[in-house]
Scaffold this active site. Structure first.
Site, short mmCIF file in Angstrom:
data_model
loop_
_atom_site.label_atom_id
_atom_site.label_comp_id
_atom_site.label_asym_id
_atom_site.label_seq_id
_atom_site.Cartn_x
_atom_site.Cartn_y
_atom_site.Cartn_z
N LYS A 168 29.88 -36.29 32.39
CA LYS A 168 29.77 -37.49 33.25
C LYS A 168 31.11 -38.22 33.32
CE LYS A 168 28.08 -41.48 31.45
NZ LYS A 168 28.97 -42.65 31.62
N ASN A 169 31.70 -38.48 32.16
CA ASN A 169 32.89 -39.33 32.13
C ASN A 169 34.15 -38.62 32.63
OD1 ASN A 169 31.35 -41.43 31.32
ND2 ASN A 169 32.00 -41.41 29.17
N ARG A 175 21.17 -42.74 32.93
CA ARG A 175 22.55 -42.91 33.40
C ARG A 175 23.47 -41.84 32.82
NH1 ARG A 175 25.15 -48.63 32.86
NH2 ARG A 175 26.76 -47.36 33.82
N ARG A 207 34.44 -56.20 28.39
CA ARG A 207 35.33 -55.07 28.68
C ARG A 207 36.33 -55.47 29.78
NH1 ARG A 207 31.35 -50.17 29.71
NH2 ARG A 207 33.22 -48.90 29.58
N CYS A 235 28.73 -56.16 30.19
CA CYS A 235 27.79 -55.05 30.02
C CYS A 235 27.28 -55.04 28.58
CB CYS A 235 28.42 -53.72 30.40
SG CYS A 235 29.32 -52.90 29.13
N ASP A 270 31.17 -43.35 21.63
CA ASP A 270 29.97 -42.96 22.39
C ASP A 270 28.97 -42.16 21.55
OD1 ASP A 270 31.02 -44.26 24.55
OD2 ASP A 270 31.68 -42.47 25.61
N ARG A 298 30.48 -49.80 35.72
CA ARG A 298 31.81 -50.30 35.46
C ARG A 298 32.91 -49.29 35.82
NH1 ARG A 298 35.55 -50.80 32.07
NH2 ARG A 298 36.47 -52.84 31.74
#
Ligand code: EPZ
Length: 425
Positions: free
Chosen positions: A22-23, A401, A122, A117, A309, A93
Site C-alpha cells: 500500500k505505502n 484501509r 503529523r 489523525c 507500523d 493523509r
C-alpha cells in the site's frame, strides 16, 4: 459499519501470499502525474486508501481504472486541475504526496493541509521546506497549501531530516519534484524505507536520473520530461510482518510467499530473540513458534530499524511473553491507541510517555474493542486469534484501509473471523 467477531484461541497453518505494498503504491500513483499519458501499476492492493488515491487523481482530471488482476490503469493525460480538495485529503493523509508532482508538472498546486489523525500530530513542514529549497513559493490560505513555481523548479542541496528522523512521504514529495527540476538535487537525510526506494526505481523507469537509491543521500539529475510507467510494486512488508506475528501469537507455523525478508530484518531479529523461528525460503519464509514467548524490548526507528507500523502488532504478541518487555515509540510518540483496547482483553500494560511497559500475562481474554488506526486494529485482530472467547472489533473500516479482506486471508489458515454489519451483532 462492519464489525468482526473473532473466535479464539485458534491454531493457524498453511501458506499465505503477501499482497503488493500500500505505502509504495500510493506515492507511485502520484508519480503518474509527472508524465502525461497512460501508466500501469501492477499488484496494487485493493484497499480503500488506494481507491481514495484514485479518486484524488480523478478529481485532478485523470482517470483511474482497476482491472480484475490487481492492475491499476492511470491515465494522467488530462490532469488540468491542480487542486487537492479537503474532502478527499482529510480521508487520507498520504494525499499530500501529490503536491510535489503537481508543482513539477503544472507550476502550481493547491492542496489541503492534512488534518489530525489517530496516531498523533503529523506536520508537513519538512515537505514544504524541501519544496521551497527547489524554488517554490509556498503560503497557507484558508487551510490550503498554495505552492507556485511559475518559472519551474531548480535543483538544490537539501537536508530533509527532522526531530524524529527522516520523512517517508516528505522524501517522496521532494524526490518527485526534483526529477523535473533544472539541474542537480542532492537530498541528504532521505528516508531509506523500501517504499521510497521502490518509488525511486519506478521514477528511473520513467526516465528520471536518480542515484543513491535506498541510501540517506539521493542525487537527482533533473530531466525535461518523463514517460508513463509500467511497474510492479514491491510486496507489503507491513502486511508480511503482521502475518509473521499472527503465526507467532497463535503458536503456529505459517508459510509466507511473496515476502522480502531483507525488508524486515529488524522484525525477524526480534521474533528470533523471543523464541520464534523464521526460515528463509525461495519466495519468502516460514515462521513458527512452539515454545513460550520470551520478553524483549523494542524501539521503533526509521528503516532499517523496527517499523512503527508493526509496533502495535508486536505489543499484542509481547503481552503473552513470560516476563516484562518495554516498547518505545520514537516515530509517532502518541501512537498508542491500541493500549487501552488491549488492556480490555486482559493485557497488562502501563504507558509511560512514549513507552509502554508490557508485563506478560498467561492468556488474553476476549472482549468488545474499538479499532482506531489501521495498525492498532490489526493488533486487535491478532490478539483476538489468541484470546479466549469471542472478540468483537468495532469500526473495521480502519483495518480495510491497510489489509485487503483480512478475514478472507486468515480464515483459510484456521482463523474464525466473521464480518457482520454492526446491526447484526
Ligand atoms: C509514512 O507516513 C507511512 N505512510 C506511515 O504508515 C508510516 O507510519 C510512516 O511513514 C513512518 O514509517 C505512508 O507511507 C502512506 P513520516 P509519513 O513523514 O511519511 C515527522 C500506515 O500505517 N515529520 O516518515 O507521513 C512525523 O511527525 C501509515 O500505513 C515532521 O516532523 O511519516 C514523524 O514523527 C501510518 N515533519 C516522523 O517525522 C514533516 O514534515 C516520520 O514521519 C514530516 C514528518
Amino acid at each position: 459499519m462492519d464489525v468482526f467477531r473473532i473466535e479464539g484461541p485458534v491454531k493457524l497453518s498453511g501458506s499465505v501470499t503477501v499482497n503488493g505494498s500500500k505505502n509504495a503504491s500510493l506515492p507511485i500513483m502520484a508519480a503518474a502525474i509527472l508524465a502525461p499519458g497512460k501508466s500501469v501499476l501492477k499488484s496494487a492492493p485493493d484497499l480503500s486508501d488506494i481507491t481514495v488515491c484514485g479518486q484524488l487523481l480523478e478529481q485532478l482530471g485523470g482517470k483511474v481504472t482497476r482491472q480484475n488482476n490487481g492492475v491499476l490503469l492511470i491515465d494522467s493525460t488530462t490532469i488540468d486541475n491542480p487542486v487537492g480538495d479537503y474532502e478527499i485529503v482529510r480521508k487520507m493523509r498520504a494525499s499530500i504526496c501529490i503536491l510535489g508532482p503537481l508543482l513539477a508538472r503544472c507550476g502550481r498546486a493547491t492542496v489541503s493541509m492534512p488534518g489530525g489523525c489517530a496516531i498523533g500530530y503529523r506536520p508537513v513542514d519538512i515537505h514544504l521546506r524541501g519544496l521551497r529549497e527547489l524554488g517554490a513559493k509556498i503560503r497557507l490560505d484558508n487551510g490550503y497549501i498554495v505552492a507556485e513555481a511559475p518559472n519551474g523548479l531548480r535543483g538544490s542541496d537539501i537536508f530533509l531530516g527532522g526531530s524524529f528522523g527522516s520523512t517517508v512521504l516528505g522524501t517522496a514529495n521532494v524526490l518527485m519534484a526534483a526529477t523535473l527540476a533544472k539541474g542537480r538535487t542532492v537530498i541528504e537525510s532521505a528516508a531509506c524505507e523500501p517504499e521510497v526506494a521502490d518509488l525511486a526505481t519506478c521514477l528511473n523507469q520513467m526516465g528520471a536520473k536518480i542515484t543513491g537509491i535506498g541510501s540517506p543521500r539521493l542525487t537527482i539529475k533533473g530531466v525535461s520530461q518523463l514517460k508513463p510507467f509500467d511497474y510492479e510494486v514491491i510486496p507489503d512488508r507491513i502486511e508480511a510482518g503482521t502475518f509473521m506475528i499472527a503465526a507467532a501469537i497463535a503458536k503456529s507455523r505459517l508459510e509466507l510467499k511473496n515476502c522480502r525478508l531483507e525488508d524486515l530484518m529488524a522484525v525477524v531479529d526480534k521474533l528470533r530473540e523471543i523464541g520464534v523461528t523464521v526460515e528463509s525460503t525461495h519466495s519468502g519464509c516460514v515462521v513458527a513458534r512452539s515454545g513460550p514467548v520470551k520478553p524483549a524490548d523494542i524501539t521503533t526507528q526509521p528503516f532499517p530499524g523496527f517499523p512503527t507500523d508493526l509496533q502495535a502488532q508486536f505489543m499484542a504478541l509481547l503481552s503473552l511473553a513470560e516476563g516484562n518487555s518495554i516498547v518505545i515509540e520514537k516515530i509517532f510518540p502518541d501512537r498508542f491507541m491500541h493500549v487501552a483496547e488491549l488492556a480490555r482483553m486482559a493485557a497488562n500494560l502501563r504507558k509511560e510517555g512514549p513507552a509502554v511497559i508490557v508485563s506478560g500475562v498467561k492468556k488474553l481474554i476476549a472482549a468488545p474493542v474499538m479499532a482506531s488506526d489501521l495498525r492498532a486494529s490489526a493488533a486487535l485482530v491478532l490478539a483476538g486469534l489468541a484470546a479466549e472467547g469471542t472478540t468483537i472489533i468495532n469500526r473495521v473500516y480502519h483495518i480495510d484501509r491497510g489489509y485487503e479482506k483480512i478475514e478472507q486471508r486468515l480464515n483459510p489458515l484456521g482463523a474464525k473471523i466473521i464480518r457482520q454489519d454492526a446491526t447484526g451483532v
